[in-house]
Design a protein around this motif. Sequence first.
Motif, PDB file in Angstrom:
ATOM      1  N   TYR A 170      86.722 -28.607  53.266  1.00 47.15           N
ATOM      2  CA  TYR A 170      87.508 -29.854  53.214  1.00 47.15           C
ATOM      3  C   TYR A 170      88.422 -29.965  54.422  1.00 47.15           C
ATOM      4  N   PHE A 171      89.097 -28.870  54.762  1.00 46.10           N
ATOM      5  CA  PHE A 171      90.015 -28.904  55.909  1.00 46.10           C
ATOM      6  C   PHE A 171      89.267 -28.961  57.235  1.00 46.10           C
ATOM      7  N   LEU A 172      88.096 -28.333  57.307  1.00 49.71           N
ATOM      8  CA  LEU A 172      87.309 -28.428  58.539  1.00 49.71           C
ATOM      9  C   LEU A 172      86.841 -29.861  58.789  1.00 49.71           C
ATOM     10  N   ILE A 173      86.467 -30.562  57.717  1.00 55.98           N
ATOM     11  CA  ILE A 173      86.001 -31.940  57.874  1.00 55.98           C
ATOM     12  C   ILE A 173      87.169 -32.880  58.150  1.00 55.98           C
ATOM     13  N   GLY A 174      88.212 -32.791  57.327  1.00 49.54           N
ATOM     14  CA  GLY A 174      89.322 -33.740  57.434  1.00 49.54           C
ATOM     15  C   GLY A 174      90.311 -33.427  58.531  1.00 49.54           C
ATOM     16  N   GLY A 175      90.515 -32.155  58.833  1.00 52.66           N
ATOM     17  CA  GLY A 175      91.541 -31.795  59.809  1.00 52.66           C
ATOM     18  C   GLY A 175      91.017 -31.548  61.204  1.00 52.66           C
ATOM     19  N   PHE A 176      89.713 -31.269  61.330  1.00 51.16           N
ATOM     20  CA  PHE A 176      89.149 -30.955  62.648  1.00 51.16           C
ATOM     21  C   PHE A 176      87.865 -31.760  62.845  1.00 51.16           C
ATOM     22  N   GLY A 177      87.992 -33.060  62.760  1.00 46.15           N
ATOM     23  CA  GLY A 177      86.822 -33.919  62.859  1.00 46.15           C
ATOM     24  C   GLY A 177      86.403 -34.182  64.290  1.00 46.15           C
ATOM     25  N   ASP A 178      85.385 -35.006  64.427  1.00 44.29           N
ATOM     26  CA  ASP A 178      84.807 -35.335  65.724  1.00 44.29           C
ATOM     27  C   ASP A 178      85.772 -36.180  66.537  1.00 44.29           C
ATOM     28  N   ARG A 179      86.049 -35.764  67.765  1.00 43.02           N
ATOM     29  CA  ARG A 179      86.951 -36.513  68.630  1.00 43.02           C
ATOM     30  C   ARG A 179      86.288 -37.750  69.231  1.00 43.02           C
ATOM     31  N   ALA A 180      84.964 -37.810  69.193  1.00 43.35           N
ATOM     32  CA  ALA A 180      84.272 -38.922  69.841  1.00 43.35           C
ATOM     33  C   ALA A 180      84.510 -40.238  69.123  1.00 43.35           C
ATOM     34  N   GLY A 181      84.984 -40.195  67.876  1.00 45.53           N
ATOM     35  CA  GLY A 181      85.199 -41.421  67.134  1.00 45.53           C
ATOM     36  C   GLY A 181      86.424 -42.186  67.562  1.00 45.53           C
ATOM     37  N   GLY A 182      87.349 -41.562  68.293  1.00 49.03           N
ATOM     38  CA  GLY A 182      88.548 -42.253  68.737  1.00 49.03           C
ATOM     39  C   GLY A 182      89.620 -42.268  67.660  1.00 49.03           C
ATOM     40  N   PRO A 183      90.767 -42.883  67.950  1.00 48.40           N
ATOM     41  CA  PRO A 183      91.899 -42.884  67.022  1.00 48.40           C
ATOM     42  C   PRO A 183      91.559 -43.463  65.656  1.00 48.40           C
ATOM     43  N   GLU A 184      90.693 -44.478  65.606  1.00 51.45           N
ATOM     44  CA  GLU A 184      90.391 -45.121  64.333  1.00 51.45           C
ATOM     45  C   GLU A 184      89.600 -44.229  63.394  1.00 51.45           C
ATOM     46  N   SER A 185      89.055 -43.130  63.909  1.00 48.36           N
ATOM     47  CA  SER A 185      88.225 -42.283  63.065  1.00 48.36           C
ATOM     48  C   SER A 185      89.036 -41.356  62.164  1.00 48.36           C
ATOM     49  N   ALA A 186      90.367 -41.304  62.344  1.00 51.09           N
ATOM     50  CA  ALA A 186      91.188 -40.450  61.474  1.00 51.09           C
ATOM     51  C   ALA A 186      91.032 -40.873  60.018  1.00 51.09           C
TER      52      ALA A 186
END
Length: 550
Positions: A170-186
């Motif tokens: 859960y923390f790997l997905i939510g806290g260390f996600g893909d940076r390519a999505g940009g700010p809106e991907s949070a």
Amino acid sequence: MSHLLTATCAVPAAGAVLTAALPAGSTEARRRTTKAVALGTSAVTLALAAAVAGQFDPDGARYQLTESHSWIRSFGISFSLGVDGIGTVLALLTAVLVPIVMLASWHDADPPGQAPPGQAPSDGSFENRRRTQAFFALILAVEAMVIVSFYATDVFLFYVFFEAMLIPMYFLIGGFGDRAGGPESARQRSYAAVKFLLYNLLGGLVMLAAVIGFYVIAQDQGFGTFDLPTLTSAIADGKLVLSGTAEKALFLGFFFAFAVKAPLWPLHTWLPNAMGESTAGTAVLITAVVDKVGTFAMLRFCLGLFPDASKTFAPAILVLSLIGIIYGALLAVGQKDIKRLVAYASISHFGFIIMGIFAMTSQGQSGATLYMVNHGISTAAWMLVAGFLISRRGSRLIADYGGVQKVAPVLAGTFLIGGLATLSLPGLAPFVSEFLVLVGTFTRYPAIGVVATFGIVLAALYALLLYQRTMTGPVKAEVSAMPDLKARELAVVAPLVALTILLGVYPKPLTDIVNPAVDATLTQVHQSDPAPAHPVAGHPGAAPSGGEHK
């Protein structure tokens, strides 16, 4: 009593604690130390898992290197470990993939703006606290819990770690996600992480109710234990009897949890979100490592504890698997996002795995086990190279690429090998497993076997279209300066490509290990391979040469 299995589980767990306790990575030197400690821990774990595989005797007992330590004595719960051939190869797969994932994710937890040359830096507006220690500690925690799940021979112990691995994921997905999505991907990462957790927690709660129900029934008949070999032996000998209704209800409780984790259609919807919003390394952990626990558990627990219910529900499960094969492949064809395409392709592949398990033939189950290993290797190669590609361009959209093979031929070549393995090209590892699954299914359920072959055609379509759209054609301006694979990235891809080719031409080392466990599983469900419809000359029952069958 050997303690090798405990050591194999304990090393990554201890490494996770040590990595998390290291000083915060405020400097590059401290981050390098953290990464080195985590990578070294995973290397030791790999050596221990290889030692387990080396000591396993395919001609020996079903469960080997066993050890048991009392845990909750009043409920018959113990920390009991033991390996059969299937658990051995899947634990080894996990130990092989984790250091590769770490190398591939070397810069994924670096502070914003620290991306290496040639890769798209983050703008930092949505990631102001990415701690290297937490990222690598979470990976090691997942490894430890998955390996315990493959080694556990206590039903309750398995359940605990089956559920516990959700937390670090859960923390790997939510806290260390893909940076390519940009700010809106949070927001999208948070949604994907919560959806992953809720789906799997729901499955786990249903399984917990089934575990408790099974224990109550077993205790009433004098078997107040969670020890799997004891329970399966008692069921096989008729000493522990479940009524038809109770067995079916308990089977569905276990199977539901495993089908969510696997994932089986229609319980699959969390996977595209989770893989799409994760880093490439985390996506590999999800589909190549964690999801394998679900299919492994179907073989070990569903078939072992509920043999009659497994046979009863097999046709329905095969239909769901078939839908998953076609559905996943069709949606992969239509994807615009590279990672989501790989996710839907994995849903299709898991359909093949589950179909092989419930075909109830030696070829099908042997192929399903090989498929777990080969899918893990080939999908890891495909996804990690895709991650290198995405990190350079800063986009997951297929339309943003074109002509990459002209500027980065090694990257394009390894991406092609991953795609060809995914479509099960003969000579590459997945072909052997897919062939066995289809043959094993066809011998008992010919109509399902025939329709499932369309999944191979669709796989060729989505894999080759992805390569064509991203790697061939005119070079787009945005990729014209894209660098080829660096030394670290080659070190990630090379062993995966080598294993894909080696196991494609010589799978015998794996089949020798898993086949005795497959035979034991079929014996538990009182199944044997269907007799040939037409006797073959030279085999018992064949008609004399030149004669007619009577």
